[in-house]
Design an enzyme around this catalytic site. Structure first.
Site, PDB file in Angstrom:
ATOM      1  N   ARG A  24      -0.042   6.210   7.691  1.00 21.27           N
ATOM      2  CA  ARG A  24       0.046   6.322   6.231  1.00 21.27           C
ATOM      3  C   ARG A  24      -0.491   7.645   5.712  1.00 21.27           C
ATOM      4  NH1 ARG A  24       1.543   1.371   3.940  1.00 21.27           N
ATOM      5  NH2 ARG A  24       0.667  -0.484   4.900  1.00 21.27           N
ATOM      6  N   PHE A  30      13.740   4.928  10.579  1.00 19.01           N
ATOM      7  CA  PHE A  30      12.433   4.399  10.206  1.00 19.01           C
ATOM      8  C   PHE A  30      11.487   5.548   9.892  1.00 19.01           C
ATOM      9  CE2 PHE A  30       8.362   2.370  10.347  1.00 19.01           C
ATOM     10  CZ  PHE A  30       8.628   1.210   9.627  1.00 19.01           C
ATOM     11  N   LYS A  39      17.043   4.094   0.700  1.00 16.52           N
ATOM     12  CA  LYS A  39      17.881   3.942   1.895  1.00 16.52           C
ATOM     13  C   LYS A  39      19.043   3.008   1.539  1.00 16.52           C
ATOM     14  CE  LYS A  39      14.940   3.517   5.842  1.00 16.52           C
ATOM     15  NZ  LYS A  39      14.280   2.590   6.776  1.00 16.52           N
ATOM     16  N   GLU A  68       7.467   2.766  -6.224  1.00  9.36           N
ATOM     17  CA  GLU A  68       7.619   2.340  -4.826  1.00  9.36           C
ATOM     18  C   GLU A  68       7.724   3.538  -3.892  1.00  9.36           C
ATOM     19  OE1 GLU A  68       7.307   0.466  -2.520  1.00  9.36           O
ATOM     20  OE2 GLU A  68       8.389  -1.423  -2.601  1.00  9.36           O
ATOM     21  N   ASP A  69       7.369   3.327  -2.644  1.00 14.33           N
ATOM     22  CA  ASP A  69       7.566   4.376  -1.645  1.00 14.33           C
ATOM     23  C   ASP A  69       9.022   4.462  -1.221  1.00 14.33           C
ATOM     24  OD1 ASP A  69       7.473   1.875  -0.394  1.00 14.33           O
ATOM     25  OD2 ASP A  69       6.129   2.494   1.220  1.00 14.33           O
ATOM     26  N   ASP A  94       4.054   3.292   6.466  1.00 15.16           N
ATOM     27  CA  ASP A  94       3.370   2.956   7.718  1.00 15.16           C
ATOM     28  C   ASP A  94       4.309   2.369   8.756  1.00 15.16           C
ATOM     29  OD1 ASP A  94       3.741   0.402   6.337  1.00 15.16           O
ATOM     30  OD2 ASP A  94       2.476  -0.429   7.917  1.00 15.16           O
ATOM     31  N   ASP A 113      14.586  -0.351   0.540  1.00 17.38           N
ATOM     32  CA  ASP A 113      15.305  -0.533   1.796  1.00 17.38           C
ATOM     33  C   ASP A 113      16.340  -1.654   1.595  1.00 17.38           C
ATOM     34  OD1 ASP A 113      15.719  -0.177   4.609  1.00 17.38           O
ATOM     35  OD2 ASP A 113      14.328  -1.787   5.050  1.00 17.38           O
ATOM     36  N   LYS A 140       0.810  -1.200   0.000  1.00 15.69           N
ATOM     37  CA  LYS A 140       0.000   0.000   0.000  1.00 15.69           C
ATOM     38  C   LYS A 140       0.850   1.260   0.000  1.00 15.69           C
ATOM     39  CE  LYS A 140      -3.022  -2.471   3.138  1.00 15.69           C
ATOM     40  NZ  LYS A 140      -3.337  -2.583   4.582  1.00 15.69           N
ATOM     41  N   GLY A 141       2.138   1.099   0.327  1.00 17.21           N
ATOM     42  CA  GLY A 141       2.999   2.254   0.596  1.00 17.21           C
ATOM     43  C   GLY A 141       3.083   3.267  -0.528  1.00 17.21           C
TER      44      GLY A 141
HETATM   45  P1  IMP Z   1      12.724  -3.832   1.075  1.00 17.35           P
HETATM   46  O1  IMP Z   1      12.163  -5.086   0.493  1.00 17.35           O
HETATM   47  O2  IMP Z   1      13.508  -4.094   2.329  1.00 17.35           O
HETATM   48  O3  IMP Z   1      13.507  -2.993   0.090  1.00 17.35           O
HETATM   49  O4  IMP Z   1      11.565  -2.965   1.641  1.00 17.35           O
HETATM   50  C1  IMP Z   1      10.558  -2.560   0.915  1.00 17.35           C
HETATM   51  C2  IMP Z   1       9.344  -2.237   1.751  1.00 17.35           C
HETATM   52  O5  IMP Z   1       9.578  -2.187   3.168  1.00 17.35           O
HETATM   53  C3  IMP Z   1       8.918  -0.851   1.365  1.00 17.35           C
HETATM   54  O6  IMP Z   1       8.103  -0.880   0.231  1.00 17.35           O
HETATM   55  C4  IMP Z   1       8.167  -0.416   2.602  1.00 17.35           C
HETATM   56  O7  IMP Z   1       6.839  -0.840   2.510  1.00 17.35           O
HETATM   57  C5  IMP Z   1       8.867  -1.108   3.741  1.00 17.35           C
HETATM   58  N1  IMP Z   1       9.804  -0.177   4.394  1.00 17.35           N
HETATM   59  C6  IMP Z   1      11.139  -0.105   4.280  1.00 17.35           C
HETATM   60  N2  IMP Z   1      11.667   0.881   5.023  1.00 17.35           N
HETATM   61  C7  IMP Z   1      10.617   1.483   5.606  1.00 17.35           C
HETATM   62  C8  IMP Z   1      10.500   2.616   6.496  1.00 17.35           C
HETATM   63  O8  IMP Z   1      11.470   3.289   6.893  1.00 17.35           O
HETATM   64  N3  IMP Z   1       9.243   2.932   6.895  1.00 17.35           N
HETATM   65  C9  IMP Z   1       8.140   2.245   6.476  1.00 17.35           C
HETATM   66  N4  IMP Z   1       8.202   1.212   5.657  1.00 17.35           N
HETATM   67  C10 IMP Z   1       9.425   0.828   5.226  1.00 17.35           C
HETATM   68 MG    MG Z   2       6.089  -0.701   0.145  1.00 20.01          MG
END
Ligand code: IMP
Ligand code: MG
Length: 179
Positions: free
Chosen positions: A169, A156, A135, A103-104, A163, A107, A47-48
């Protein structure tokens, strides 16, 4: 639930709604230049990405179709499990289309590494990534972000779609959640 909010820290401002709006306009202009008149398919990761997707799509001049996926990463709170799985697929084929994943935040890179692999198998004409936030210090798998809003430190973040256990959100700004 209410008790949790009484003890939860106040989110601290990182990027204001005006800073976000300005950066989203710049990203949309860049995309509009790159794709000119070609229709593109924006694939939002729910949903991000919803706030960013809605603003980006309206700021672009390029005609866009909107698709959404849901990816479960078996994580709650602030940690991710390292495993990704598609739980809601696209509604339409993307073969032969220019596709931009929206994407939001990137990470660890686990979500997008998985999604890009799934989408690549469907033979889009092109496949790129637009992420409001990046990040890089947290990366476990290499992900190339083609359109990046802001690089952020290892904190974070919540708001503007992001969220913490489904809360925050609809904050208008991107904020840091301490603790
Ligand atoms: P990844 O798979 O670790 O790259 O993370 C992707 C998902 O983790 C993002 O689409 C977010 O939904 C969530 N996420 C990563 N970092 C944060 C944060 O700092 N705050 C909130 N959601 C996060
Ligand atoms: Mg996301």
């Amino acid at each position: 639930m209410l008790a949790m909010h009484n003890t939860a820290p106040e989110p601290r401002l990182l990027f204001s709604r005006d800073q976000i709006a300005q950066r989203v306009r710049e990203m949309a202009a860049e995309i509009s230049r790159d794709y000119a008149r070609e229709p593109v398919i924006l694939v939002g990761v729910l949903k991000g990405a919803i706030m960013f997707m809605a603003d980006l799509a309206r700021a672009m001049k390029t005609p866009a179709r909107l698709e959404f996926v849901v990816i479960a990463s078996y994580g709650t709170g602030k940690t991710s499990s390292g495993e990704a799985r598609l739980i809601k697929d696209l509604d339409h084929p993307i073969e032969g289309f220019d596709v931009i994943v929206v994407e939001d935040i990137v990470d660890t890179g686990i979500t997008l590494t998985y999604l890009m692999q799934v989408l690549r198998q469907r033979n889009p004409k092109s496949l790129r990534i637009a992420s409001l936030l990046d990040k890089p210090s947290r990366r476990q798998r290499p992900v190339e972000v083609d359109y990046r809003g802001f690089e952020v430190p290892d904190q974070f973040l919540v708001g503007y779609g992001l969220d913490y256990s489904e809360d925050y959100r609809n904050l208008k700004d991107v904020c840091v959640l301490d603790g």
